[in-house]
Design a protein around this motif. Structure first.
Motif, PDB file in Angstrom:
ATOM      1  N   GLY A 127     -43.963 -25.575 -29.125  1.00 36.24           N
ATOM      2  CA  GLY A 127     -43.812 -27.025 -29.047  1.00 36.24           C
ATOM      3  C   GLY A 127     -42.541 -27.570 -29.654  1.00 36.24           C
ATOM      4  N   SER A 128     -41.558 -26.718 -29.921  1.00 33.76           N
ATOM      5  CA  SER A 128     -40.282 -27.178 -30.505  1.00 33.76           C
ATOM      6  C   SER A 128     -40.527 -28.039 -31.739  1.00 33.76           C
ATOM      7  CB  SER A 128     -39.477 -27.950 -29.452  1.00 33.76           C
ATOM      8  OG  SER A 128     -39.196 -27.148 -28.333  1.00 33.76           O
ATOM      9  N   THR A 150     -47.741 -14.706 -23.026  1.00 31.91           N
ATOM     10  CA  THR A 150     -47.763 -15.235 -24.392  1.00 31.91           C
ATOM     11  C   THR A 150     -46.937 -14.372 -25.328  1.00 31.91           C
ATOM     12  OG1 THR A 150     -49.964 -16.184 -24.063  1.00 31.91           O
ATOM     13  CG2 THR A 150     -49.245 -15.871 -26.334  1.00 31.91           C
ATOM     14  N   GLY A 151     -47.066 -13.057 -25.187  1.00 34.61           N
ATOM     15  CA  GLY A 151     -46.303 -12.147 -26.033  1.00 34.61           C
ATOM     16  C   GLY A 151     -44.807 -12.293 -25.832  1.00 34.61           C
ATOM     17  N   VAL A 152     -44.367 -12.373 -24.570  1.00 36.47           N
ATOM     18  CA  VAL A 152     -42.944 -12.553 -24.281  1.00 36.47           C
ATOM     19  C   VAL A 152     -42.453 -13.891 -24.824  1.00 36.47           C
ATOM     20  CG1 VAL A 152     -41.253 -12.870 -22.436  1.00 36.47           C
ATOM     21  CG2 VAL A 152     -42.954 -11.045 -22.268  1.00 36.47           C
ATOM     22  N   PHE A 177     -39.025 -16.683 -27.193  1.00 39.38           N
ATOM     23  CA  PHE A 177     -38.857 -18.141 -27.220  1.00 39.38           C
ATOM     24  C   PHE A 177     -39.876 -18.773 -28.159  1.00 39.38           C
ATOM     25  CE2 PHE A 177     -38.079 -16.419 -22.944  1.00 39.38           C
ATOM     26  CZ  PHE A 177     -36.710 -16.642 -22.839  1.00 39.38           C
ATOM     27  N   ASN A 178     -39.953 -18.251 -29.366  1.00 40.64           N
ATOM     28  CA  ASN A 178     -41.000 -18.675 -30.294  1.00 40.64           C
ATOM     29  C   ASN A 178     -41.002 -20.172 -30.539  1.00 40.64           C
ATOM     30  OD1 ASN A 178     -41.753 -19.162 -33.446  1.00 40.64           O
ATOM     31  ND2 ASN A 178     -43.043 -17.579 -32.543  1.00 40.64           N
TER      32      ASN A 178
END
Length: 222
Positions: free
Chosen positions: A48-49, A35-37, A42-43
């Motif tokens: 969910g883009s 999750t951190g990476v 890739f926030n």
């Protein structure tokens, strides 16, 4: 007897320790690391883009939306709201009462084999509708102008993109419905046309939601 009990206790304790270690490592540390990476590198994709408008999340760049008029009495399916750019047919989507703009309870492809009568009927009707809806004063769409993505659904039924050709034949209709110059609407399409990924993967495409958000902003300024 005592040795047997002792050995059993040792085995149970060893198993418990293994369970605790694996639970912490695989159930806590690994998910936190992933999750951190994801959030750090890739926030956008990890969340969910999301696409926002006026400070609110209005959808995802990965999921298509329908732009329809309210369902009228006696209608089984709503008609398209022709002031907006329209996406691909969404015959594979189910319905729900929770979120009426997204219809994500069910989705799936509705395409059939090329010689299937149902598919032929759908494509024929869809092509007639595209020609009729997009032929406006001074601009006539020919059946040969209608691209395949305008009359067939995608594999998931949720394709958020259309081809530049399909966007182009909608320009005059959208301009007329919104009382905008054709040149301005065509410029929006050009600005929101993405090329092939890495220059060779896929096809050029236009994200319908992003294009309609830009259209709404243009209308508000006019």
């Amino acid at each position: 007897m005592n040795n047997s009990v002792t050995n059993t206790a040792r085995l149970l304790w060893a198993g418990l320790r293994a369970l605790l270690v694996l639970t912490v490592a695989c159930g806590v540390l690994y998910p936190l690391a992933v999750t951190g990476v994801a959030q750090g590198l890739f926030n956008d994709k990890a969340n969910g883009s999301e696409i926002t408008a006026d400070g609110k999340v209005v959808g995802s760049s990965l999921i298509g939306q329908a732009y329809n008029l309210p369902l009228e009495k006696g209608q089984e399916t709503p008609g398209p709201d022709l002031k907006w750019f329209q996406g691909r047919p969404q015959n594979g989507l189910g319905t729900n009462s929770v979120n009426t703009r997204y219809k994500l309870i069910l989705s799936g492809a509705t395409n059939r084999s090329g010689d299937n009568k149902d598919l032929i009927d759908w494509v024929t009707a869809a092509k007639e509708a595209v020609v009729k809806d997009n032929s406006v004063n001074g601009y006539t769409v020919k059946p040969s102008d209608v691209p395949a993505d305008a009359v067939t659904s995608s594999g998931s039924g949720l394709d958020p993109d259309i081809s530049p050709d399909y966007a182009d034949i909608q320009v005059h209709r959208v301009a007329e419905k919104n009382q905008l110059p054709v040149s301005q609407v065509r410029k929006l399409v050009d600005e929101h046309t993405d090329g092939r990924t890495l220059g060779f993967i896929g096809e050029p495409r236009v994200n319908v939601l992003e294009l309609n958000i830009a259209l709404e902003e243009l209308v508000a300024k006019s």
